[in-house]
Design a protein around this motif. Sequence first.
Motif, mmCIF file in Angstrom:
data_model
loop_
_atom_site.group_PDB
_atom_site.id
_atom_site.type_symbol
_atom_site.label_atom_id
_atom_site.label_comp_id
_atom_site.label_asym_id
_atom_site.label_seq_id
_atom_site.Cartn_x
_atom_site.Cartn_y
_atom_site.Cartn_z
ATOM 1 N N SER A 1 12.015 20.644 90.221
ATOM 2 C CA SER A 1 13.463 20.747 90.410
ATOM 3 C C SER A 1 14.040 22.078 89.957
ATOM 4 N N SER A 2 13.452 22.686 88.916
ATOM 5 C CA SER A 2 14.004 23.930 88.371
ATOM 6 C C SER A 2 13.173 25.160 88.675
ATOM 7 N N ASN B 1 18.539 23.091 81.025
ATOM 8 C CA ASN B 1 18.187 21.766 81.558
ATOM 9 C C ASN B 1 17.414 20.948 80.539
ATOM 10 N N SER C 1 8.159 15.088 88.053
ATOM 11 C CA SER C 1 9.384 15.894 88.108
ATOM 12 C C SER C 1 10.274 15.409 89.248
ATOM 13 N N PRO C 2 11.087 14.354 88.992
ATOM 14 C CA PRO C 2 11.993 13.877 90.050
ATOM 15 C C PRO C 2 12.914 15.011 90.502
ATOM 16 N N PRO C 3 13.002 15.260 91.793
ATOM 17 C CA PRO C 3 13.832 16.391 92.267
ATOM 18 C C PRO C 3 15.308 16.203 91.963
ATOM 19 N N THR C 4 15.778 14.947 91.988
ATOM 20 C CA THR C 4 17.171 14.634 91.644
ATOM 21 C C THR C 4 17.191 13.332 90.884
ATOM 22 N N PRO C 5 18.160 13.110 89.989
ATOM 23 C CA PRO C 5 18.249 11.836 89.264
ATOM 24 C C PRO C 5 18.326 10.660 90.241
ATOM 25 N N THR D 1 15.841 9.662 92.071
ATOM 26 C CA THR D 1 14.707 9.764 92.993
ATOM 27 C C THR D 1 13.431 9.553 92.203
ATOM 28 N N ASP E 1 9.632 9.739 91.295
ATOM 29 C CA ASP E 1 8.418 10.529 91.522
ATOM 30 C C ASP E 1 7.219 9.728 91.027
ATOM 31 N N GLN F 1 13.905 10.050 86.391
ATOM 32 C CA GLN F 1 14.714 11.139 85.821
ATOM 33 C C GLN F 1 13.930 11.996 84.839
#
Length: 599
Positions: free
Chosen positions: A109-110, A150, A183-187, A189, A191, A287
């Motif tokens: 995500s980052s 983050n 590493s979920p790309p967005t809260p 979602t 993984d 998350q």
Amino acid sequence: MRIKLLCFYSVLFCLFSGISFGQDIALYNQFFGRYDFTFFGNTLNPDENTYMYPNYMLTSSSADLNLVSGDVIEKAYLYWAGSGTGDFDVKLNGIDLTAQRTFTTTQTSSGYTFFSAFYDVTPIVTAQGNGTYTLSDLDLNALIPTYYLNATNFAGWAIIVVYKNNTLPLNVLNIYDGLENLSPPTPGTIDYLHITLSNLNVIDNQDAKIGFLAWEGDRNIAVSESLSINGNVLGNPPLNPSNNAFNGTSTIIGSSTLYNMDLDIYNIQNNIQIGDTSAEIQLTSGQDFVMINSIVTKLNSQLPDATVTIDQTGVECNSRNVAVNYTVSNINATDFLPAGTTITIYADGIIVGTNQTQNDIQIGDSETFYQFVTIPSGISLNFTIEIIVDQPGLVTELLENNNNATMTATLAVGPTPNPLDDLVSCNRGYTEGLFDFSAYENTVTSDPNSTVTFHESQVEANAGVNPIADPSNYMAATTPKQIFVRINGPECFTTTSFFLTVKPCPPIVYNAVSANGDGMNDTFHIEGLRDVFVNYELYIYNRWGREIWKGNNNTPEWDGYVKDGIGNTQAPDGTYFYILYLNDPDYPKPLNGYLYLNH
């Protein structure tokens, strides 16, 4: 978010060092025997990281190792990790260490990078034993302005200790490591991370356990977070709820303040079955960002592990018999290898010998064999010897793919001899003969690097002893006589032979007799007659044709006296006639001539 499990798989004394380029969780080392493991270590985060607090990290922290009486340290592996591309120079109890292996992973995500480093600290931990250990000089504060945004600023360290205790059951310890992340790309979602732990051999699942070294888990984030093995969710509440496995805890010391790192061990007795050779690990997160650095499994197992080494091979000159010296071992095992375990020997894939272990081979022991095999004529001079233990697979073992050993071998062949003719010389009496075979030294072989010696027996030629001193002047007392030739090549010798024989040569008549007793020509001597033509008959006549003497191989030579004459008188000076019957098929006609007698 994607996470991969890390476990150590330890094979006794099989260690790897150097920079690791692969980041996947993979088997690292394996231990067989009465082994178990523990973790200890500490975070460098002063509190749970958030985007508000704390805004700094420690540069050192301490933790205690507490083994019980009878525990003997076998191996100790240090891992340290944190934000950024890596700080690979640290100190443990004031001793400078530079990473032997390194790992990196990236948060999807980052795009931020995280690292882990490894050092085998067995000598340090063995020397100190129980007590306090301090990791220092790990300073990642310069990265806080970036990773603080983050809440992924973290650092920590841990040591995995493998120890042996004679009161423990026989176990197999597997250690895996690498660095992978969820590493979920967005809260919200979810993984998933799937890890297959291979090289398992579950014989008994009693007290089976699994340990995880993980980084950056948060105690306050439990969104769709789970840890499963073979489809069964793991949990150890209240310290490790099934919906928040990675929450900054240590099950070894019962701590919930191991901020942003986890040292957790789970009992998996009911989650793995006898006969399993692998285990499926699955992690989920909706998350929380979590990194897996190491996984350790402990399984009870009582099995032998047959291995074989070929110590050496020996060959004989010009022979297809090969001596094979080999050793069957049961080193990395948890039970004895039974007597009667089969052994099969191959040459270029063809069975040339069999054997079996003579005794039960205990854990850590071996049995040595010395065996002759014959290489079939269809196999070339250069071939491969292979030995396989327990080829039918009648003995269940920890590992079934390490039962063979190979070695190349070459049969020893000496120089090719050229054919040699038999030698014939004149019979000197009773088959005695004088011979010169020195020229054969150059003609028996075309190899300029060979040396040649002559011997009176095959045994002496094979041994290379008692060579004939003067081949140019060799007296054979009796014939036929076989002479043996040894040709010494660069790697091996060859022998060949030829015969010495004699023939009766024409006699040489000395036809002057001076019977005066001076020791010179006192008798009628014919060279090459006596003891050569053993059936000869010799007659001497005077000038009027009267026989005055006769003789053969059993009578002395004529000394000038009339045989059987009146008064045994001397024959007068003068010319006499002789007739010599050789009575030999090669000389059918008699020899005759004149002789001259004087006193």
